[in-house]
Design an enzyme around this catalytic site. Sequence first.
Site, mmCIF file in Angstrom:
data_model
loop_
_atom_site.group_PDB
_atom_site.id
_atom_site.type_symbol
_atom_site.label_atom_id
_atom_site.label_comp_id
_atom_site.label_asym_id
_atom_site.label_seq_id
_atom_site.Cartn_x
_atom_site.Cartn_y
_atom_site.Cartn_z
ATOM 1 N N GLY A 133 7.323 5.596 7.829
ATOM 2 C CA GLY A 133 6.581 6.497 7.858
ATOM 3 C C GLY A 133 6.826 6.867 9.338
ATOM 4 C CB SER A 134 5.383 10.674 10.686
ATOM 5 O OG SER A 134 4.003 9.686 10.827
ATOM 6 C CB THR A 135 7.223 8.845 15.140
ATOM 7 O OG1 THR A 135 8.879 8.874 14.951
ATOM 8 C CG2 THR A 135 6.757 7.975 16.663
ATOM 9 N N GLY A 193 3.194 5.557 12.768
ATOM 10 C CA GLY A 193 4.382 4.168 12.983
ATOM 11 C C GLY A 193 2.999 3.326 14.917
ATOM 12 C CD GLU A 242 13.468 4.374 8.339
ATOM 13 O OE1 GLU A 242 13.553 5.157 8.809
ATOM 14 O OE2 GLU A 242 12.807 3.823 6.591
ATOM 15 C CD GLU A 247 11.831 13.320 10.652
ATOM 16 O OE1 GLU A 247 12.289 12.820 9.499
ATOM 17 O OE2 GLU A 247 10.110 12.641 10.743
ATOM 18 C CE LYS A 282 -1.812 1.683 3.501
ATOM 19 N NZ LYS A 282 -1.875 3.435 3.335
ATOM 20 C CB CYS A 342 13.563 9.007 7.650
ATOM 21 S SG CYS A 342 14.672 7.660 7.030
#
Length: 466
Positions: free
Chosen positions: A217-219, A222, A239, A369, A166, A273
Amino acid sequence: MYQMLIDGELVDGSASLEVINPATGEAFATCGRAEEDDLQRAVAAARNAFPAWAALSWTERSVYLNALADGIEERGEEIAQLLTDEQGKPLGQARFEVGASVAAFRYFSAQEMLPRVVVDEPTSQVIEHYSPVGVVAAITPWNFPLILLSVKLAAALATGNTVVAKPAPTTPLSSLLVGEVAAATLPAGVLNVIVDANDLGGLLSAHPDVAKVTFTGSTATGKKVMQSAASSLKRLTLELGGNDAAILLDDVDIDDVAPKIFNAATFNAGQVCMAAKRIYAPRAKYDALCDALADLANSAVVGDGHDPATAIGPIQNQMQFDKVMDLIEDSRQIGTIVAGGQRLNRPGFFIAPTVVRDLPDSARLVQEEQFGPVIPVLAYDDIDEVIERANDSEFGLAGTVWGKDVERAVEVAMRVRTGTVWVNKHLDLRFDVAFGGVKQSGLGREQGDDGLREFVETRVVSVAKA
């Protein structure tokens, strides 16, 4: 209209999705979009294809992976052009990403995890065997949509798993072209590629027939993936975000290191990242570094990725553009902008490369970030201080240390709490070296032997000898 891949067939899906070119801010293509029924069919196809795919030998699966690599390579220029259209990066970088993706399939197709004899004694033998986990959900972001998909697919398929991929809804097209190639090269159901509007991720990661989720992707996202996977204790590789510190030691040559730091911070418009996101310079060299980075920012060519002169493309989407501009405005109030600091007066999501100095460590641009071409530069007085400040972050993905005395630079690198630390280089990522984060930058590893192990279960067979 670009089509999805479900059970070996290219399909329009139950809905459609417009894709925006970030260099114009306008839609340029339409693709199929999945709804829940399409997702269910994709997972069922992967589940049904799993037994036969897992039963193949590593060598037999290697033939398929190399055929997939050949097909991507044959359509490489088409994919690169489309990647620039949907993501915005300069065409040269898009071509590199296509080449790296082909290389990923070729590398992992050549790997093999053989049973390992742990104990071999006169009365006992213990052997570890490795089996694929089953259906893998591969969820990928918009900054490097092709290579991040390819690394996940190559490792998952090589180890005998089947996949439902996806991609991010703002950059689905290059992934759909991989699906087109897979339709002609892989058995039906082994790879399925669906597109959503950020509305099916939870269903996919919580699906009872999905054995593992690999997510980049982003924390924040995640954490949602982790929550969705918790009900069935799915295997996870996450990650996630980074706020990577670059530490310059007091023996650096500013003229030499400044262009390297600038590239480390602005490659792919800073949407990396592992980009250098906080730059720490010794106070005696602080002014010189700020001036050098400002000169580089002011001279950088920002534009459409199809223009050969372009070095920095647009921000990929409106939401990220607004976030970066908000960080710039916040920094303007408490720091000193010495280059950039504004959107460019043209269509598309373009931001002038920005350098900010004199910020406190509490500034949002230092703590968060940014994921854009905005560089905070901070001064420090001694090594212990700067290491403490660099480590004072919820993130721990990567970092860099720059210094002429390499032994000393390595000593500093060993004290930086991140999954990867580079010394006098940046973004050196090899398929045979695992990477991943610590703290809130993720779980597990990708690439290398550790990355392969993320896609298998270990079965220990312990035998009493006669």
